[in-house]
Design a protein around this motif. Structure first.
Motif, PDB file in Angstrom:
ATOM      1  N   GLU A 116      43.903  51.798  53.626  1.00 18.73           N
ATOM      2  CA  GLU A 116      43.514  53.206  53.659  1.00 18.73           C
ATOM      3  C   GLU A 116      44.642  54.101  54.176  1.00 18.73           C
ATOM      4  N   THR A 117      45.339  53.665  55.217  1.00 21.67           N
ATOM      5  CA  THR A 117      46.378  54.523  55.795  1.00 21.67           C
ATOM      6  C   THR A 117      47.694  54.452  55.031  1.00 21.67           C
ATOM      7  N   THR A 118      48.072  53.276  54.554  1.00 22.55           N
ATOM      8  CA  THR A 118      49.360  53.128  53.879  1.00 22.55           C
ATOM      9  C   THR A 118      49.285  53.504  52.407  1.00 22.55           C
ATOM     10  N   ALA A 119      48.262  53.024  51.711  1.00 21.26           N
ATOM     11  CA  ALA A 119      48.137  53.305  50.280  1.00 21.26           C
ATOM     12  C   ALA A 119      47.365  54.593  50.023  1.00 21.26           C
ATOM     13  N   GLY A 120      46.668  55.101  51.055  1.00 25.73           N
ATOM     14  CA  GLY A 120      45.888  56.323  50.867  1.00 25.73           C
ATOM     15  C   GLY A 120      44.708  56.113  49.939  1.00 25.73           C
ATOM     16  N   ARG A 121      44.170  54.912  49.938  1.00 28.22           N
ATOM     17  CA  ARG A 121      43.077  54.571  49.033  1.00 28.22           C
ATOM     18  C   ARG A 121      41.858  54.149  49.838  1.00 28.22           C
ATOM     19  N   ALA A 122      40.696  54.684  49.479  1.00 25.27           N
ATOM     20  CA  ALA A 122      39.458  54.276  50.148  1.00 25.27           C
ATOM     21  C   ALA A 122      39.208  52.800  49.872  1.00 25.27           C
ATOM     22  N   CYS A 123      38.687  52.104  50.877  1.00 19.92           N
ATOM     23  CA  CYS A 123      38.483  50.661  50.753  1.00 19.92           C
ATOM     24  C   CYS A 123      37.250  50.277  51.556  1.00 19.92           C
ATOM     25  N   SER A 124      36.176  49.925  50.858  1.00 23.95           N
ATOM     26  CA  SER A 124      34.984  49.468  51.576  1.00 23.95           C
ATOM     27  C   SER A 124      35.166  48.002  51.945  1.00 23.95           C
ATOM     28  N   LEU A 125      34.540  47.603  53.043  1.00 25.00           N
ATOM     29  CA  LEU A 125      34.612  46.198  53.445  1.00 25.00           C
ATOM     30  C   LEU A 125      33.947  45.299  52.404  1.00 25.00           C
ATOM     31  N   GLY A 126      32.901  45.789  51.763  1.00 26.34           N
ATOM     32  CA  GLY A 126      32.242  45.005  50.718  1.00 26.34           C
ATOM     33  C   GLY A 126      33.179  44.696  49.563  1.00 26.34           C
ATOM     34  N   ALA A 127      33.890  45.710  49.093  1.00 23.41           N
ATOM     35  CA  ALA A 127      34.850  45.505  47.993  1.00 23.41           C
ATOM     36  C   ALA A 127      35.982  44.594  48.444  1.00 23.41           C
ATOM     37  N   LEU A 128      36.442  44.770  49.686  1.00 28.05           N
ATOM     38  CA  LEU A 128      37.522  43.945  50.198  1.00 28.05           C
ATOM     39  C   LEU A 128      37.106  42.477  50.242  1.00 28.05           C
ATOM     40  N   TYR A 129      35.937  42.181  50.797  1.00 25.47           N
ATOM     41  CA  TYR A 129      35.496  40.788  50.921  1.00 25.47           C
ATOM     42  C   TYR A 129      35.151  40.169  49.567  1.00 25.47           C
ATOM     43  N   THR A 130      34.612  40.951  48.643  1.00 23.70           N
ATOM     44  CA  THR A 130      34.354  40.446  47.291  1.00 23.70           C
ATOM     45  C   THR A 130      35.660  40.055  46.617  1.00 23.70           C
ATOM     46  N   THR A 131      36.673  40.896  46.772  1.00 25.64           N
ATOM     47  CA  THR A 131      37.980  40.618  46.183  1.00 25.64           C
ATOM     48  C   THR A 131      38.650  39.445  46.887  1.00 25.64           C
ATOM     49  N   LEU A 132      38.513  39.358  48.203  1.00 30.73           N
ATOM     50  CA  LEU A 132      39.053  38.198  48.933  1.00 30.73           C
ATOM     51  C   LEU A 132      38.441  36.896  48.422  1.00 30.73           C
ATOM     52  N   ASP A 133      37.137  36.896  48.173  1.00 30.98           N
ATOM     53  CA  ASP A 133      36.475  35.696  47.644  1.00 30.98           C
ATOM     54  C   ASP A 133      37.090  35.311  46.304  1.00 30.98           C
ATOM     55  N   ARG A 134      37.324  36.296  45.449  1.00 33.04           N
ATOM     56  CA  ARG A 134      37.924  36.038  44.132  1.00 33.04           C
ATOM     57  C   ARG A 134      39.351  35.509  44.274  1.00 33.04           C
ATOM     58  N   LEU A 135      40.136  36.126  45.177  1.00 36.40           N
ATOM     59  CA  LEU A 135      41.513  35.687  45.399  1.00 36.40           C
ATOM     60  C   LEU A 135      41.550  34.271  45.956  1.00 36.40           C
ATOM     61  N   GLU A 136      40.604  33.953  46.827  1.00 34.53           N
ATOM     62  CA  GLU A 136      40.554  32.607  47.400  1.00 34.53           C
ATOM     63  C   GLU A 136      40.179  31.582  46.327  1.00 34.53           C
ATOM     64  N   ALA A 137      39.244  31.932  45.440  1.00 31.42           N
ATOM     65  CA  ALA A 137      38.852  31.027  44.355  1.00 31.42           C
ATOM     66  C   ALA A 137      40.033  30.749  43.421  1.00 31.42           C
ATOM     67  N   LYS A 138      40.933  31.713  43.285  1.00 33.22           N
ATOM     68  CA  LYS A 138      42.126  31.553  42.448  1.00 33.22           C
ATOM     69  C   LYS A 138      43.258  30.834  43.185  1.00 33.22           C
ATOM     70  N   GLY A 139      43.082  30.569  44.480  1.00 36.68           N
ATOM     71  CA  GLY A 139      44.108  29.896  45.269  1.00 36.68           C
ATOM     72  C   GLY A 139      45.230  30.809  45.733  1.00 36.68           C
ATOM     73  N   LEU A 140      44.997  32.124  45.707  1.00 35.08           N
ATOM     74  CA  LEU A 140      46.031  33.084  46.079  1.00 35.08           C
ATOM     75  C   LEU A 140      46.027  33.424  47.566  1.00 35.08           C
ATOM     76  N   VAL A 141      44.886  33.217  48.222  1.00 34.74           N
ATOM     77  CA  VAL A 141      44.785  33.389  49.673  1.00 34.74           C
ATOM     78  C   VAL A 141      43.936  32.253  50.224  1.00 34.74           C
ATOM     79  N   GLU A 142      44.067  32.026  51.516  1.00 32.09           N
ATOM     80  CA  GLU A 142      43.185  31.114  52.234  1.00 32.09           C
ATOM     81  C   GLU A 142      42.519  31.914  53.335  1.00 32.09           C
ATOM     82  N   THR A 143      41.259  31.626  53.604  1.00 33.82           N
ATOM     83  CA  THR A 143      40.567  32.285  54.711  1.00 33.82           C
ATOM     84  C   THR A 143      39.924  31.235  55.601  1.00 33.82           C
ATOM     85  N   TRP A 144      39.727  31.616  56.849  1.00 40.02           N
ATOM     86  CA  TRP A 144      39.051  30.753  57.817  1.00 40.02           C
ATOM     87  C   TRP A 144      38.491  31.655  58.908  1.00 40.02           C
ATOM     88  N   MET A 145      37.560  31.118  59.641  1.00 41.79           N
ATOM     89  CA  MET A 145      36.967  31.887  60.725  1.00 41.79           C
ATOM     90  C   MET A 145      37.796  31.676  61.985  1.00 41.79           C
TER      91      MET A 145
END
Length: 109
Positions: free
Chosen positions: A30-59
């Motif tokens: 939001e601050t650097t790109a000047g683009r609105a970003c909901s947490l829902g959209a962010l986490y949905t996209t993170l799930d997709r990126l993780e399924a593609k092997g582009l990111v890893e997530t953990w708690m």
């Protein structure tokens, strides 16, 4: 190839390094790109990126400031970094000569 929002998420995670988690990534986008970003959209996209092997997530560890809840931490994989680089280079090539593009520095190829 990545989409624009996927690229922003991967880049935010890479820039944040060990501090990459949802709320921090959202703020960076939001601050650097000047683009609105909901947490829902962010986490949905993170799930997709993780399924593609582009990111890893953990708690991460639970924190007192979050009422004992853990953060979902994010790390860009080597494949994710390569995909982000490919996206960046494609956009840079396509932008050359466009009226809004900054001309390349003297001597640049």
């Amino acid at each position: 190839m990545l989409g624009e929002f996927e690229y922003l998420i991967i880049t935010a995670a890479a820039n944040l390094g060990n501090e990459a988690y949802g709320a921090a990534m959202r703020e960076t986008i939001e601050t650097t790109a000047g683009r609105a970003c909901s947490l829902g959209a962010l986490y949905t996209t993170l799930d997709r990126l993780e399924a593609k092997g582009l990111v890893e997530t953990w708690m991460g560890e639970p924190t007192q400031q979050r009422g004992g809840r853990a953060r979902r931490m994010v790390r860009v994989t080597g494949i994710g970094a390569a995909a982000a680089r490919e996206f960046y280079e494609a956009v840079t090539r396509m932008s050359q000569g466009a009226a809004w593009a900054t001309p390349p520095p003297e001597g640049a190829a």
